[in-house]
Design a protein around this motif. Structure first.
Motif, PDB file in Angstrom:
ATOM      1  N   ALA A   1     -37.534 -88.703 -16.848  1.00  0.00           N
ATOM      2  CA  ALA A   1     -38.130 -89.128 -15.577  1.00  0.00           C
ATOM      3  C   ALA A   1     -38.566 -87.913 -14.758  1.00  0.00           C
ATOM      4  O   ALA A   1     -39.641 -87.937 -14.151  1.00  0.00           O
ATOM      5  N   ARG A   2     -37.750 -86.861 -14.747  1.00  0.00           N
ATOM      6  CA  ARG A   2     -38.125 -85.645 -14.009  1.00  0.00           C
ATOM      7  C   ARG A   2     -39.387 -85.024 -14.581  1.00  0.00           C
ATOM      8  O   ARG A   2     -40.226 -84.525 -13.835  1.00  0.00           O
ATOM      9  N   ARG A   3     -39.478 -85.047 -15.896  1.00  0.00           N
ATOM     10  CA  ARG A   3     -40.654 -84.470 -16.547  1.00  0.00           C
ATOM     11  C   ARG A   3     -41.911 -85.251 -16.157  1.00  0.00           C
ATOM     12  O   ARG A   3     -42.951 -84.657 -15.874  1.00  0.00           O
ATOM     13  N   ARG A   4     -41.830 -86.570 -16.127  1.00  0.00           N
ATOM     14  CA  ARG A   4     -42.996 -87.388 -15.740  1.00  0.00           C
ATOM     15  C   ARG A   4     -43.364 -87.182 -14.271  1.00  0.00           C
ATOM     16  O   ARG A   4     -44.542 -87.163 -13.926  1.00  0.00           O
ATOM     17  N   ILE A   5     -42.360 -87.047 -13.426  1.00  0.00           N
ATOM     18  CA  ILE A   5     -42.623 -86.799 -12.003  1.00  0.00           C
ATOM     19  C   ILE A   5     -43.284 -85.436 -11.829  1.00  0.00           C
ATOM     20  O   ILE A   5     -44.258 -85.294 -11.075  1.00  0.00           O
ATOM     21  N   ALA A   6     -42.768 -84.435 -12.530  1.00  0.00           N
ATOM     22  CA  ALA A   6     -43.355 -83.093 -12.452  1.00  0.00           C
ATOM     23  C   ALA A   6     -44.793 -83.105 -12.979  1.00  0.00           C
ATOM     24  O   ALA A   6     -45.691 -82.493 -12.383  1.00  0.00           O
ATOM     25  N   GLU A   7     -45.011 -83.799 -14.083  1.00  0.00           N
ATOM     26  CA  GLU A   7     -46.356 -83.913 -14.663  1.00  0.00           C
ATOM     27  C   GLU A   7     -47.305 -84.570 -13.660  1.00  0.00           C
ATOM     28  O   GLU A   7     -48.410 -84.073 -13.416  1.00  0.00           O
TER      29      GLU A   7
ATOM     30  N   ILE B   1     -55.442 -88.796  -6.749  1.00  0.00           N
ATOM     31  CA  ILE B   1     -55.399 -90.093  -7.443  1.00  0.00           C
ATOM     32  C   ILE B   1     -56.427 -90.114  -8.577  1.00  0.00           C
ATOM     33  O   ILE B   1     -56.118 -90.521  -9.702  1.00  0.00           O
ATOM     34  N   CYS B   2     -57.639 -89.661  -8.298  1.00  0.00           N
ATOM     35  CA  CYS B   2     -58.708 -89.694  -9.303  1.00  0.00           C
ATOM     36  C   CYS B   2     -58.364 -88.830 -10.511  1.00  0.00           C
ATOM     37  O   CYS B   2     -58.536 -89.264 -11.658  1.00  0.00           O
ATOM     38  N   PHE B   3     -57.877 -87.615 -10.279  1.00  0.00           N
ATOM     39  CA  PHE B   3     -57.561 -86.738 -11.409  1.00  0.00           C
ATOM     40  C   PHE B   3     -56.419 -87.309 -12.237  1.00  0.00           C
ATOM     41  O   PHE B   3     -56.449 -87.240 -13.464  1.00  0.00           O
ATOM     42  N   PHE B   4     -55.429 -87.878 -11.572  1.00  0.00           N
ATOM     43  CA  PHE B   4     -54.331 -88.511 -12.302  1.00  0.00           C
ATOM     44  C   PHE B   4     -54.874 -89.640 -13.189  1.00  0.00           C
ATOM     45  O   PHE B   4     -54.488 -89.767 -14.359  1.00  0.00           O
ATOM     46  N   LEU B   5     -55.774 -90.463 -12.649  1.00  0.00           N
ATOM     47  CA  LEU B   5     -56.368 -91.545 -13.433  1.00  0.00           C
ATOM     48  C   LEU B   5     -57.215 -91.018 -14.589  1.00  0.00           C
ATOM     49  O   LEU B   5     -57.172 -91.561 -15.696  1.00  0.00           O
ATOM     50  N   LEU B   6     -57.978 -89.957 -14.336  1.00  0.00           N
ATOM     51  CA  LEU B   6     -58.780 -89.372 -15.408  1.00  0.00           C
ATOM     52  C   LEU B   6     -57.895 -88.826 -16.522  1.00  0.00           C
ATOM     53  O   LEU B   6     -58.213 -88.960 -17.707  1.00  0.00           O
ATOM     54  N   TYR B   7     -56.776 -88.239 -16.152  1.00  0.00           N
ATOM     55  CA  TYR B   7     -55.829 -87.758 -17.155  1.00  0.00           C
ATOM     56  C   TYR B   7     -55.284 -88.932 -17.974  1.00  0.00           C
ATOM     57  O   TYR B   7     -55.188 -88.851 -19.198  1.00  0.00           O
ATOM     58  N   GLN B   8     -54.945 -90.017 -17.301  1.00  0.00           N
ATOM     59  CA  GLN B   8     -54.431 -91.195 -18.006  1.00  0.00           C
ATOM     60  C   GLN B   8     -55.484 -91.775 -18.958  1.00  0.00           C
ATOM     61  O   GLN B   8     -55.157 -92.198 -20.071  1.00  0.00           O
ATOM     62  N   ILE B   9     -56.727 -91.787 -18.531  1.00  0.00           N
ATOM     63  CA  ILE B   9     -57.809 -92.242 -19.410  1.00  0.00           C
ATOM     64  C   ILE B   9     -57.888 -91.340 -20.632  1.00  0.00           C
ATOM     65  O   ILE B   9     -58.003 -91.814 -21.767  1.00  0.00           O
TER      66      ILE B   9
END
Length: 137
Positions: A2-8, A41-49
């Motif tokens: 969970a810490r790793r995902r939060i840091a990411e 928010i946009c960059f996080f979404l682009l990374y998820q895509i």
């Protein structure tokens, strides 16, 4: 884990916040703090895509990315411009616009900008976060 995902997520959000503001500063000469939030928010979404659809062609991911950025900009614009009246931007004079918040020319620009941005997310995915092709996020 969970810490790793939060840091990411924090790293991605920060990169997006700074990048979006720098992009606005170079394009318009000024920005607004709400654009830092939007950019994160946009960059996080682009990374998820990029992570979830790395097997898809680049142009498909660019289209999905442009849709995601345009949707976020529409949502933020409806809040900051229409509901709060801050006047951060107004595309009402642009062709094929919706309520002055989004327009086709900027959708097409986001499509093109997704090419280098998805390159950056790919580098982050494969090197920094070690999420290579074919592996689950």
């Amino acid at each position: 884990m969970a810490r790793r995902r939060i840091a990411e997520a924090a790293i991605l959000y920060t990169i997006g916040s700074l990048g979006y503001c720098l992009l606005e500063l170079s394009w318009r000469g000024y920005t607004h703090w709400s654009m830092a939030v939007t950019g994160g928010i946009c960059f996080f979404l682009l990374y998820q895509i990029d992570v979830r659809f790395s097997h898809r062609p680049l142009l498909w991911r660019c289209f999905a990315g442009a849709l995601a950025v345009t949707a976020v900009e529409f949502a933020v614009g409806c809040v900051v411009n229409l509901a709060l009246g801050w006047g951060v931007w107004d595309y009402s004079r642009m062709p094929m616009q919706l309520w002055g918040q989004i327009c086709l020319p900027f959708f097409l620009l986001w499509f093109l900008l997704c090419i280098p941005v998805l390159g950056v997310t790919g580098v982050l995915r494969c090197s920094l976060f070690r999420k290579g092709e074919g592996r689950a996020p």
